[in-house]
Design a protein around this motif. Structure first.
Motif, PDB file in Angstrom:
ATOM      1  N   MET A 110      -9.390   6.328  35.789  1.00  0.00           N
ATOM      2  CA  MET A 110     -10.541   6.103  36.167  1.00  0.00           C
ATOM      3  C   MET A 110      -9.300   4.752  36.306  1.00  0.00           C
ATOM      4  O   MET A 110      -9.870   3.392  36.338  1.00  0.00           O
ATOM      5  N   THR A 111      -8.159   4.580  36.104  1.00  0.00           N
ATOM      6  CA  THR A 111      -7.100   3.323  35.647  1.00  0.00           C
ATOM      7  C   THR A 111      -7.412   2.445  36.658  1.00  0.00           C
ATOM      8  O   THR A 111      -7.871   2.616  37.782  1.00  0.00           O
ATOM      9  N   LEU A 112      -7.790   1.177  36.463  1.00  0.00           N
ATOM     10  CA  LEU A 112      -8.202   0.007  37.319  1.00  0.00           C
ATOM     11  C   LEU A 112      -7.038  -1.216  37.254  1.00  0.00           C
ATOM     12  O   LEU A 112      -5.775  -0.870  36.104  1.00  0.00           O
ATOM     13  N   SER A 113      -6.347  -1.075  38.638  1.00  0.00           N
ATOM     14  CA  SER A 113      -5.907  -2.504  38.642  1.00  0.00           C
ATOM     15  C   SER A 113      -5.241  -3.705  37.724  1.00  0.00           C
ATOM     16  O   SER A 113      -6.201  -4.730  37.938  1.00  0.00           O
ATOM     17  N   ARG A 114      -4.116  -3.854  37.254  1.00  0.00           N
ATOM     18  CA  ARG A 114      -3.906  -5.132  36.133  1.00  0.00           C
ATOM     19  C   ARG A 114      -3.472  -6.381  36.821  1.00  0.00           C
ATOM     20  O   ARG A 114      -2.629  -7.104  36.234  1.00  0.00           O
ATOM     21  N   TYR A 115      -2.839  -6.181  38.284  1.00  0.00           N
ATOM     22  CA  TYR A 115      -1.282  -7.069  38.362  1.00  0.00           C
ATOM     23  C   TYR A 115      -1.897  -8.323  39.212  1.00  0.00           C
ATOM     24  O   TYR A 115      -1.367  -9.199  39.589  1.00  0.00           O
ATOM     25  N   MET A 157     -11.797   7.370  42.241  1.00  0.00           N
ATOM     26  CA  MET A 157     -11.620   7.812  40.856  1.00  0.00           C
ATOM     27  C   MET A 157     -11.397   8.688  41.017  1.00  0.00           C
ATOM     28  O   MET A 157     -11.051   9.762  40.539  1.00  0.00           O
ATOM     29  N   ASN A 158     -12.642   9.793  41.617  1.00  0.00           N
ATOM     30  CA  ASN A 158     -12.654  11.178  41.544  1.00  0.00           C
ATOM     31  C   ASN A 158     -11.595  11.845  42.504  1.00  0.00           C
ATOM     32  O   ASN A 158     -11.210  12.159  43.471  1.00  0.00           O
TER      33      ASN A 158
END
Length: 328
Positions: A110-115, A157-158
């Protein structure tokens, strides 16, 4: 607590990084391949946090690892160079820890980018702080500016879906370099070039460690905690995915508002909208989830970079038919 067990890669049946500086010194054999003076701040931060502590176990979700291995078993026979399935699996997941889980924890699908902090990624009307469109998605950080341009967030995500496309591509890049005269190590670096966290050698380190075996973690699914739903909007029924960062499985540093530079998106739905030849990714926030006065949606055309191609608007109404939420 998830059950852990150490296995070798070949024993599997079937089939964006916290902003704190690493507490250990980079290995002496690290080979910087880029001029840091020419990098963006986000790229420098990712490289600063790419190395996985050598004392940490490399962990990976049991189900995602099985999916990657299935993809490798399908791709290796048709590869244009000789590579074992075990090496293909390690080659294909080596970047996931430096990119999303430098702690060594299981990379979260599920990781969502944070940069990225470009204002264009947020709702221009500022209707709620959680109306934010993360451009990099999943353990492979499929970015709308590159590898993820024709994926929705749900597809990126899959792991089962993405591995079926990513693994053959990674192998093709590796083999092209190897067949062109590169050494195996150089060919691996070429295959990892799309991932910034690999540019200074961190992925060679995780590759070698993954070959020796990883610790599998039950409870990390192919969707990483995102939930398949059936949605209806404007009389049209679509398969959609409900994404709530609070439910992330695996490494979840990025779900903490203090864990990165950008905001964290409020819970949202994502689906693919096809109209003739046009394909669009829709991310949709119910007012009840975002805190805005109305529903809000962001649309990104396939092939478009989210940083300059989003269209934000008030949502016309979405019904989550699975849970009877929204405009039903």
């Amino acid at each position: 607590m998830s059950r852990l067990r150490r296995i070798a890669m070949w024993a599997v049946p079937g089939l964006a990084v916290a902003l704190t500086t690493a507490a250990f010194v980079l290995p002496a054999n690290a080979e910087p391949t880029v001029d840091r003076d020419k990098l963006t701040t986000a790229q420098k931060l990712k490289l600063d946090n790419a190395w996985v502590d050598p004392s940490a176990d490399l962990q990976f979700g049991t189900e995602p690892l099985a999916s990657v291995r299935t993809a490798a078993e399908a791709a290796v026979p048709g590869a244009s160079c000789q590579i074992s399935v075990d090496a293909a699996v390690a080659l294909s997941i080596a970047m996931t820890w430096p990119e999303t889980a430098p702690s060594g924890e299981p990379p979260s699908p599920m990781t969502l980018s944070r940069y990225d902090t470009q204002p264009t990624l947020g709702d221009p009307e500022g209707r709620a702080p959680g109306l934010w469109f993360h451009p990099g998605i999943g353990m492979w950080q499929m970015d709308s500016a590159g590898l993820g341009t024709d994926y929705t967030a749900g597809e990126a995500m899959n792991v089962e879906y993405t591995a079926g496309r990513a693994v053959p591509g990674i192998l093709a890049s590796y083999c092209d370099s190897l067949n062109g005269g590169a050494s195996e190590a150089s060919a691996r670096r070429a295959a990892w070039q799309p991932w910034v966290a690999c540019w200074e050698g961190a992925c060679e380190d995780t590759y070698q460690r993954a070959l020796a075996g990883v610790v599998t973690v039950d409870g990390v699914t192919n969707l990483g905690g995102a939930e398949p739903r059936e949605c209806e909007f404007g009389g049209v029924k679509v398969e959609c995915l409900f994404v709530n960062a609070a439910n992330a499985q695996g490494a979840n540093w990025w779900a903490d508002p203090a864990g990165g530079r950008s905001p964290v998106a409020a819970p949202f739905y994502v689906y693919r909208l096809t109209e003739g030849d046009a394909v669009t990714e829709i991310r949709y926030w119910l007012a009840a989830d975002s805190g805005a006065a109305t529903d809000v949606q962001a649309a990104r055309p396939f092939g478009g970079n989210a940083r300059d191609s989003l269209t934000w608007s008030a949502g016309a109404g979405l019904c989550d038919m699975t849970t009877d939420r929204g405009t039903c």
